[in-house]
Design a protein around this motif. Structure first.
Motif, PDB file in Angstrom:
ATOM      1  N   LEU A  71       0.844  -1.182   0.000  1.00 41.37           N
ATOM      2  CA  LEU A  71       0.000   0.000   0.000  1.00 41.37           C
ATOM      3  C   LEU A  71       0.880   1.232   0.000  1.00 41.37           C
ATOM      4  O   LEU A  71       1.810   1.352   0.798  1.00 41.37           O
ATOM      5  CB  LEU A  71      -0.897  -0.040   1.240  1.00 41.37           C
ATOM      6  CG  LEU A  71      -2.135   0.803   1.259  1.00 41.37           C
ATOM      7  CD1 LEU A  71      -3.034   0.482   0.086  1.00 41.37           C
ATOM      8  CD2 LEU A  71      -2.896   0.572   2.545  1.00 41.37           C
ATOM      9  N   GLU A  73      -0.256   4.514   0.283  1.00 43.00           N
ATOM     10  CA  GLU A  73      -0.812   5.589   1.120  1.00 43.00           C
ATOM     11  C   GLU A  73      -1.808   4.981   2.084  1.00 43.00           C
ATOM     12  O   GLU A  73      -2.232   3.840   1.921  1.00 43.00           O
ATOM     13  CB  GLU A  73      -1.508   6.618   0.231  1.00 43.00           C
ATOM     14  CG  GLU A  73      -2.635   6.010  -0.577  1.00 43.00           C
ATOM     15  CD  GLU A  73      -3.214   6.961  -1.609  1.00 43.00           C
ATOM     16  OE1 GLU A  73      -4.369   6.725  -1.993  1.00 43.00           O
ATOM     17  OE2 GLU A  73      -2.536   7.904  -2.024  1.00 43.00           O
ATOM     18  N   LYS A  74      -2.195   5.764   3.099  1.00 46.53           N
ATOM     19  CA  LYS A  74      -3.197   5.284   4.050  1.00 46.53           C
ATOM     20  C   LYS A  74      -4.537   5.154   3.337  1.00 46.53           C
ATOM     21  O   LYS A  74      -4.965   6.047   2.621  1.00 46.53           O
ATOM     22  CB  LYS A  74      -3.314   6.258   5.227  1.00 46.53           C
ATOM     23  CG  LYS A  74      -4.255   5.767   6.306  1.00 46.53           C
ATOM     24  CD  LYS A  74      -4.305   6.754   7.471  1.00 46.53           C
ATOM     25  CE  LYS A  74      -5.150   6.255   8.611  1.00 46.53           C
ATOM     26  NZ  LYS A  74      -6.442   5.779   8.319  1.00 46.53           N
ATOM     27  N   ALA A  75      -5.176   4.022   3.526  1.00 50.41           N
ATOM     28  CA  ALA A  75      -6.482   3.774   2.898  1.00 50.41           C
ATOM     29  C   ALA A  75      -7.554   4.594   3.606  1.00 50.41           C
ATOM     30  O   ALA A  75      -7.510   4.759   4.824  1.00 50.41           O
ATOM     31  CB  ALA A  75      -6.822   2.300   2.971  1.00 50.41           C
ATOM     32  N   PRO A  76      -8.513   5.127   2.874  1.00 47.34           N
ATOM     33  CA  PRO A  76      -9.589   5.880   3.517  1.00 47.34           C
ATOM     34  C   PRO A  76     -10.435   4.980   4.419  1.00 47.34           C
ATOM     35  O   PRO A  76     -10.491   3.769   4.233  1.00 47.34           O
ATOM     36  CB  PRO A  76     -10.427   6.395   2.344  1.00 47.34           C
ATOM     37  CG  PRO A  76      -9.893   5.791   1.112  1.00 47.34           C
ATOM     38  CD  PRO A  76      -8.646   5.065   1.439  1.00 47.34           C
ATOM     39  N   TRP A  90     -10.909   1.721  -2.338  1.00 49.07           N
ATOM     40  CA  TRP A  90      -9.841   1.845  -3.335  1.00 49.07           C
ATOM     41  C   TRP A  90      -8.679   2.630  -2.742  1.00 49.07           C
ATOM     42  O   TRP A  90      -8.879   3.637  -2.080  1.00 49.07           O
ATOM     43  CB  TRP A  90     -10.358   2.582  -4.571  1.00 49.07           C
ATOM     44  CG  TRP A  90     -11.321   1.783  -5.376  1.00 49.07           C
ATOM     45  CD1 TRP A  90     -12.672   1.873  -5.360  1.00 49.07           C
ATOM     46  CD2 TRP A  90     -11.002   0.752  -6.308  1.00 49.07           C
ATOM     47  NE1 TRP A  90     -13.223   0.964  -6.217  1.00 49.07           N
ATOM     48  CE2 TRP A  90     -12.218   0.271  -6.819  1.00 49.07           C
ATOM     49  CE3 TRP A  90      -9.812   0.190  -6.755  1.00 49.07           C
ATOM     50  CZ2 TRP A  90     -12.280  -0.751  -7.765  1.00 49.07           C
ATOM     51  CZ3 TRP A  90      -9.886  -0.824  -7.693  1.00 49.07           C
ATOM     52  CH2 TRP A  90     -11.091  -1.282  -8.185  1.00 49.07           C
ATOM     53  N   ALA A  91      -7.461   2.154  -2.996  1.00 51.95           N
ATOM     54  CA  ALA A  91      -6.260   2.852  -2.532  1.00 51.95           C
ATOM     55  C   ALA A  91      -5.117   2.577  -3.509  1.00 51.95           C
ATOM     56  O   ALA A  91      -5.139   1.610  -4.263  1.00 51.95           O
ATOM     57  CB  ALA A  91      -5.878   2.390  -1.130  1.00 51.95           C
ATOM     58  N   GLU A  92      -4.109   3.430  -3.466  1.00 51.15           N
ATOM     59  CA  GLU A  92      -2.941   3.314  -4.343  1.00 51.15           C
ATOM     60  C   GLU A  92      -1.991   2.248  -3.801  1.00 51.15           C
ATOM     61  O   GLU A  92      -1.658   2.234  -2.614  1.00 51.15           O
ATOM     62  CB  GLU A  92      -2.225   4.673  -4.407  1.00 51.15           C
ATOM     63  CG  GLU A  92      -1.115   4.759  -5.413  1.00 51.15           C
ATOM     64  CD  GLU A  92      -1.623   4.868  -6.842  1.00 51.15           C
ATOM     65  OE1 GLU A  92      -0.841   4.525  -7.743  1.00 51.15           O
ATOM     66  OE2 GLU A  92      -2.771   5.288  -7.051  1.00 51.15           O
ATOM     67  N   GLN A 106      -4.511   1.361  -8.652  1.00 50.51           N
ATOM     68  CA  GLN A 106      -5.548   1.345  -7.623  1.00 50.51           C
ATOM     69  C   GLN A 106      -6.011  -0.089  -7.387  1.00 50.51           C
ATOM     70  O   GLN A 106      -6.234  -0.835  -8.333  1.00 50.51           O
ATOM     71  CB  GLN A 106      -6.745   2.185  -8.069  1.00 50.51           C
ATOM     72  CG  GLN A 106      -6.454   3.658  -8.204  1.00 50.51           C
ATOM     73  CD  GLN A 106      -6.575   4.371  -6.867  1.00 50.51           C
ATOM     74  OE1 GLN A 106      -7.432   4.055  -6.066  1.00 50.51           O
ATOM     75  NE2 GLN A 106      -5.699   5.325  -6.639  1.00 50.51           N
ATOM     76  N   ARG A 108      -8.435  -2.655  -4.381  1.00 51.37           N
ATOM     77  CA  ARG A 108      -9.367  -2.671  -3.247  1.00 51.37           C
ATOM     78  C   ARG A 108      -8.634  -3.216  -2.024  1.00 51.37           C
ATOM     79  O   ARG A 108      -8.037  -4.291  -2.085  1.00 51.37           O
ATOM     80  CB  ARG A 108     -10.568  -3.556  -3.563  1.00 51.37           C
ATOM     81  CG  ARG A 108     -11.288  -3.238  -4.832  1.00 51.37           C
ATOM     82  CD  ARG A 108     -12.376  -2.264  -4.762  1.00 51.37           C
ATOM     83  NE  ARG A 108     -13.267  -2.399  -3.655  1.00 51.37           N
ATOM     84  CZ  ARG A 108     -14.531  -2.053  -3.698  1.00 51.37           C
ATOM     85  NH1 ARG A 108     -15.037  -1.615  -4.804  1.00 51.37           N
ATOM     86  NH2 ARG A 108     -15.281  -2.127  -2.641  1.00 51.37           N
ATOM     87  N   PRO A 111     -10.424  -0.842   4.716  1.00 46.07           N
ATOM     88  CA  PRO A 111     -10.408   0.563   5.131  1.00 46.07           C
ATOM     89  C   PRO A 111      -9.431   0.787   6.288  1.00 46.07           C
ATOM     90  O   PRO A 111      -9.279  -0.053   7.168  1.00 46.07           O
ATOM     91  CB  PRO A 111     -11.849   0.833   5.585  1.00 46.07           C
ATOM     92  CG  PRO A 111     -12.662  -0.272   5.009  1.00 46.07           C
ATOM     93  CD  PRO A 111     -11.746  -1.428   4.838  1.00 46.07           C
ATOM     94  N   PRO A 115       0.178   2.696   5.149  1.00 49.97           N
ATOM     95  CA  PRO A 115       1.135   2.537   4.052  1.00 49.97           C
ATOM     96  C   PRO A 115       2.115   1.396   4.355  1.00 49.97           C
ATOM     97  O   PRO A 115       2.520   1.202   5.493  1.00 49.97           O
ATOM     98  CB  PRO A 115       1.862   3.883   4.016  1.00 49.97           C
ATOM     99  CG  PRO A 115       0.938   4.845   4.686  1.00 49.97           C
ATOM    100  CD  PRO A 115       0.178   4.050   5.699  1.00 49.97           C
TER     101      PRO A 115
END
Length: 193
Positions: A71, A73-76, A90-92, A106, A108, A111, A115
């Motif tokens: 990951l 970045e931090k996932a929302p 969705w996260a980078e 991106q 899945r 949540p 990172p």
């Protein structure tokens, strides 16, 4: 009280009948041809499309493979909400392809993931992100549904064409009836002695 209909006669459209017109005989052959073509076209199109979908999904299972990713970045969202549900966001993410080239995209994830959290993603031969391929049973179901839909759609074409031709035959019969009535109808008004 039910009306007496007599014994059921097979192939009644092709039997001798003094009231049968040429258009009736033509219509009977048209109905037979339309249903035969619909059956053959539906079966062939359905089988070909089912086989094609099944082959395509088998190729995906063979070519697509899971790759470990991290990951970026931090996932929302929050972890507390994810514990109660199976929701994913969705996260980078980034990963290294088999040829050593870096990739990102991106995906899945759960949540609230931090990172650097490891995530499994599916990639194709070129290292692009793809969805998880369908299993054998799921692929069989998809192929069957696609074959049924395409087969039914292909069968509609000859049936629709036959219906249009039958409508034209009915229209021609009505025009013929009108012409005959215009010729004979005025004679009915005469007084007979």
């Amino acid at each position: 009280m039910a009306a007496f209909r007599g014994p059921r006669v097979w192939l009644w459209r092709w039997r001798r009948n003094p009231l049968r017109r040429r258009s009736d005989e033509l219509e009977s052959w048209l109905v037979l041809a339309a249903w035969t073509l619909a059956l053959i076209a539906g079966l062939l199109a359905g089988l070909v499309s089912a086989r094609s979908v099944e082959h395509s999904l088998a190729r995906q299972r063979a070519e697509w493979h899971p790759v470990p990713a991290l990951l970026s970045e931090k996932a929302p969202g929050s972890r507390a909400a994810s514990a109660a549900s199976t929701e994913r966001v969705w996260a980078e993410v980034h990963w290294t392809a088999a040829d050593g080239s870096p990739h990102s995209g991106q995906a899945r994830v759960e949540p609230g993931s931090r990172p650097g959290t490891p995530v499994k993603v599916w990639t194709d031969r070129e290292g692009r992100l793809v969805t998880k391929p369908a299993g054998e049973s799921q692929a069989g179901l998809r192929a069957g549904l696609a074959g049924a839909l395409v087969g039914a759609s292909a069968a509609v074409v000859p049936l629709g064409g036959g219906r249009l031709l039958r409508r034209r035959l009915d229209q021609r019969r009505m025009e013929q009836w009108d012409a005959d009535w215009a010729r004979v109808g005025p004679q009915w008004g005469w007084k007979t002695g």
